[in-house]
Scaffold this motif. Structure first.
Motif, PDB file in Angstrom:
ATOM      1  N   ASN A  12       0.824  -1.212   0.000  1.00  0.00           N
ATOM      2  CA  ASN A  12       0.000   0.000   0.000  1.00  0.00           C
ATOM      3  C   ASN A  12       0.861   1.265   0.000  1.00  0.00           C
ATOM      4  O   ASN A  12       0.565   2.237  -0.705  1.00  0.00           O
ATOM      5  CB  ASN A  12      -0.921   0.007   1.234  1.00  0.00           C
ATOM      6  N   GLN A  13       1.939   1.245   0.796  1.00  0.00           N
ATOM      7  CA  GLN A  13       2.841   2.393   0.840  1.00  0.00           C
ATOM      8  C   GLN A  13       3.476   2.635  -0.523  1.00  0.00           C
ATOM      9  O   GLN A  13       3.620   3.778  -0.975  1.00  0.00           O
ATOM     10  CB  GLN A  13       3.940   2.165   1.883  1.00  0.00           C
ATOM     11  N   ALA A  14       3.862   1.560  -1.199  1.00  0.00           N
ATOM     12  CA  ALA A  14       4.475   1.685  -2.518  1.00  0.00           C
ATOM     13  C   ALA A  14       3.504   2.293  -3.525  1.00  0.00           C
ATOM     14  O   ALA A  14       3.902   3.100  -4.373  1.00  0.00           O
ATOM     15  CB  ALA A  14       4.958   0.324  -3.002  1.00  0.00           C
ATOM     16  N   VAL A  15       2.231   1.931  -3.427  1.00  0.00           N
ATOM     17  CA  VAL A  15       1.205   2.508  -4.318  1.00  0.00           C
ATOM     18  C   VAL A  15       1.034   3.997  -4.018  1.00  0.00           C
ATOM     19  O   VAL A  15       0.994   4.835  -4.926  1.00  0.00           O
ATOM     20  CB  VAL A  15      -0.132   1.757  -4.171  1.00  0.00           C
ATOM     21  N   GLN A  16       0.933   4.336  -2.735  1.00  0.00           N
ATOM     22  CA  GLN A  16       0.724   5.733  -2.340  1.00  0.00           C
ATOM     23  C   GLN A  16       1.899   6.625  -2.745  1.00  0.00           C
ATOM     24  O   GLN A  16       1.717   7.808  -3.054  1.00  0.00           O
ATOM     25  CB  GLN A  16       0.508   5.824  -0.827  1.00  0.00           C
ATOM     26  N   ALA A  51       3.023   3.674   8.851  1.00  0.00           N
ATOM     27  CA  ALA A  51       4.200   2.815   8.902  1.00  0.00           C
ATOM     28  C   ALA A  51       5.154   3.240   7.796  1.00  0.00           C
ATOM     29  O   ALA A  51       4.751   3.423   6.652  1.00  0.00           O
ATOM     30  CB  ALA A  51       3.811   1.350   8.740  1.00  0.00           C
ATOM     31  N   ALA A  52       6.430   3.409   8.147  1.00  0.00           N
ATOM     32  CA  ALA A  52       7.432   3.824   7.167  1.00  0.00           C
ATOM     33  C   ALA A  52       8.040   2.600   6.494  1.00  0.00           C
ATOM     34  O   ALA A  52       8.187   1.540   7.110  1.00  0.00           O
ATOM     35  CB  ALA A  52       8.527   4.639   7.854  1.00  0.00           C
ATOM     36  N   ILE A  53       8.411   2.758   5.235  1.00  0.00           N
ATOM     37  CA  ILE A  53       8.966   1.642   4.466  1.00  0.00           C
ATOM     38  C   ILE A  53      10.190   1.029   5.149  1.00  0.00           C
ATOM     39  O   ILE A  53      10.272  -0.201   5.259  1.00  0.00           O
ATOM     40  CB  ILE A  53       9.273   2.080   3.020  1.00  0.00           C
ATOM     41  N   PRO A  54      11.164   1.805   5.650  1.00  0.00           N
ATOM     42  CA  PRO A  54      12.328   1.169   6.293  1.00  0.00           C
ATOM     43  C   PRO A  54      11.944   0.291   7.484  1.00  0.00           C
ATOM     44  O   PRO A  54      12.526  -0.779   7.684  1.00  0.00           O
ATOM     45  CB  PRO A  54      13.183   2.362   6.736  1.00  0.00           C
ATOM     46  N   ASP A  55      10.946   0.742   8.273  1.00  0.00           N
ATOM     47  CA  ASP A  55      10.513  -0.046   9.431  1.00  0.00           C
ATOM     48  C   ASP A  55       9.822  -1.335   8.977  1.00  0.00           C
ATOM     49  O   ASP A  55      10.046  -2.405   9.552  1.00  0.00           O
ATOM     50  CB  ASP A  55       9.562   0.771  10.303  1.00  0.00           C
ATOM     51  N   ASN A 120      12.600   6.347  -1.280  1.00  0.00           N
ATOM     52  CA  ASN A 120      11.442   5.476  -1.043  1.00  0.00           C
ATOM     53  C   ASN A 120      11.776   4.008  -1.288  1.00  0.00           C
ATOM     54  O   ASN A 120      11.200   3.121  -0.653  1.00  0.00           O
ATOM     55  CB  ASN A 120      10.274   5.896  -1.940  1.00  0.00           C
ATOM     56  N   SER A 121      12.716   3.751  -2.191  1.00  0.00           N
ATOM     57  CA  SER A 121      13.116   2.375  -2.487  1.00  0.00           C
ATOM     58  C   SER A 121      14.090   1.825  -1.449  1.00  0.00           C
ATOM     59  O   SER A 121      14.491   0.665  -1.532  1.00  0.00           O
ATOM     60  CB  SER A 121      13.772   2.311  -3.868  1.00  0.00           C
ATOM     61  N   ASN A 122      14.471   2.669  -0.497  1.00  0.00           N
ATOM     62  CA  ASN A 122      15.429   2.333   0.556  1.00  0.00           C
ATOM     63  C   ASN A 122      16.837   2.112   0.015  1.00  0.00           C
ATOM     64  O   ASN A 122      17.700   1.573   0.701  1.00  0.00           O
ATOM     65  CB  ASN A 122      14.993   1.089   1.358  1.00  0.00           C
TER      66      ASN A 122
END
Length: 495
Positions: A12-16, A51-55, A120-122
């Motif tokens: 979901n985060q990747a879509v947003q 929720a953040a992507i790295p976490d 965003n891709s870390n």
């Protein structure tokens, strides 16, 4: 069930964040499941709102480690995390297409898009980078930037042992900067790069690649690298490419490390530059001696009030600046002045080169040439124009492009060591590292009763900055004293 919640929240985060289009969500979920050896997925998996992507990525990789899907070493976990993020990313050709669609509208929008994607891709691990200690120091030369770099975690001794065992076993990619790193999975001794993307560039009819540094030291810290694996060389072509780059990206500066050991950067076996959108103290340094460059009446030239020896060229015509800079470089390569210990050669070994930096400012091209010399002698075996031994306890490494411009990149060990020195100055610790004893005692003697719990950190930050300034002064070929500046003017007025 928590692993499914983490995966779905990540999707979901990747879509947003516009990394992933909704139509690809099921496909990407299945690819992540395969990496985690999951064979089914709940049809109504919950999603966390914040929720953040790295976490999320750390949580997913921790699950894989607990299940024995991936090893316990940091590099093994990084490889899996990189592969998971790669699932959510477009292919390089698609990233390039999006970049140039934006570039044709506004170059700044294109770099902002690519910078966001790299975070965003870390690939740029901002969670680690935020651990760095950063502050500014007022000096006679302007505001210097001080950074204690904590973003590179210490290696597990087991990993170091494995790297030593395997260091001769691989020759691909040829180095950390080579284009083959794009999408490379990683291994013991080589970082994970599955989620790495580069932008294709053409500079002086050569193929180059634009990327961001995974350990950004300043805003939009980028690397521009040759597609060809070749040694660093400062030539007329270097100046031409730097000026062409800032013409393409006028909101960026770009520069190159010098091309000789001691005064060069940490990677001399691959031709590359560093740039970004950041204003260093050197950019705003005051002008001092103005002079003419023979044959180039339209090029303005002057020295700067800066601890290192800098010639700034400016003008509207980038070809004139390129040629003027090439003439100065050739004269500097052959220049010796025994009065100030500058020798161009020892037998057949060259010592003189430059660290060049380009920018476009107020409609004019600027090209800074920082004069460098890597000669050594018995008194200074690490380099006459290199940080001297009395500052090695703070920084012994090369003074490269970033430091030249006024940003100190200091080792992570200093965080703990400075805390120990604070305790020592406050009387709570009897000893500090031997290499810091003289410095700590000197601070205690000079500040005396003004050292307190409220002031000690500020005092140490200031004194650390003063030490960094010393490393720059040590590296200047023409010193800031009367003799050095007279010699500098003598060189410039004969150009």
């Amino acid at each position: 069930m928590e692993i499914y919640v983490a995966i779905q929240t990540l999707l979901n985060q990747a879509v947003q964040l516009d990394m992933l289009v909704k139509e690809d969500e099921i496909y990407c979920r299945n690819q992540i499941m395969a990496l985690l050896q999951l064979e089914e997925f709940p049809y109504a998996a919950e999603v966390r709102k914040h929720a953040a992507i790295p976490d999320l990525l750390e949580e997913i990789v921790a699950y894989a480690s607990e299940k024995g899907i991936v090893g316990e070493l940091d590099i093994q976990k990084e490889i899996l995390g990189s592969k998971i993020m790669n699932v959510l990313m477009q292919k390089p050709s698609e990233v390039n297409e999006t970049f140039y669609d934006k570039y044709h509208q506004d170059p700044k929008a294109a770099t902002e898009y690519f910078y966001r994607l790299s975070q965003n891709s870390n690939y740029i691990q901002m969670k680690h980078i935020h651990k760095n200690i950063n502050y500014k120091l007022e000096s006679q030369y302007g505001e210097l930037d001080i950074t204690i770099n904590l973003s590179k975690p210490e290696k597990d001794p087991r990993q170091i042992a494995l790297e030593k065992e395997k260091q001769q076993a691989f020759s691909y990619p040829r180095c950390l900067l080579c284009v083959e790193n794009e999408g490379y999975g990683g291994r013991i001794g080589h970082p994970a790069r599955s989620n790495h993307r580069t932008i294709r560039l053409e500079l002086t009819d050569e193929r180059w690649h634009f990327q961001f540094s995974p350990y950004v030291y300043y805003n939009e810290h980028c690397i521009v690298l040759s597609e060809e694996h070749r040694d660093m060389r400062i030539t007329k072509g270097t100046f031409s490419r730097l000026l062409e780059f800032v013409e393409k990206f006028p909101h960026y500066f770009i520069g190159s490390n010098a091309d000789l050991p001691i005064v060069g950067g940490s990677i001399l076996n691959h031709d590359h530059y560093q740039g970004g959108q950041y204003e260093f103290a050197m950019e705003n340094a005051a002008r001092e001696c103005s002079f003419n460059v023979e044959g180039f009446p339209e090029v303005m030239a002057h020295t700067l009030k800066w601890p290192m020896s800098v010639i700034r060229l400016s003008g509207e015509n980038k070809e004139d600046l390129t040629n003027a800079a090439a003439n100065i470089l050739e004269k500097w390569k052959l220049y010796s002045d025994e009065e100030v210990e500058i020798r161009a050669y020892t037998d057949e070994t060259p010592h003189n080169t430059v660290t060049p930096i380009a920018r476009l400012k107020d409609g004019h091209f600027e090209l800074d040439l920082v004069l460098r010399n890597n000669r050594t002698n018995p008194e200074h075996p690490d380099g006459i124009f290199h940080p001297h031994r009395d500052v090695h306890h703070i920084k012994k490494e090369n003074i490269g492009l970033i430091e030249v411009m006024g940003l100190a990149v200091l080792p992570a060990r200093l965080k703990m060591e400075l805390e120990q020195i604070e305790a020592y100055l406050l009387g709570g610790m009897k000893n500090v590292q031997e290499y810091h004893v003289s410095w700590a005692n000197d601070i205690r003697a000079r500040y005396g009763a003004s050292i307190s719990k409220e002031t000690v950190q500020g005092i140490l930050q200031k004194e650390l900055g003063v030490k960094f300034l010393r490393t720059l002064e040590d590296s200047g070929v023409f010193k800031r004293d009367l003799q050095g500046q007279k010699a500098f003017r003598r060189f410039c007025l004969n150009l």
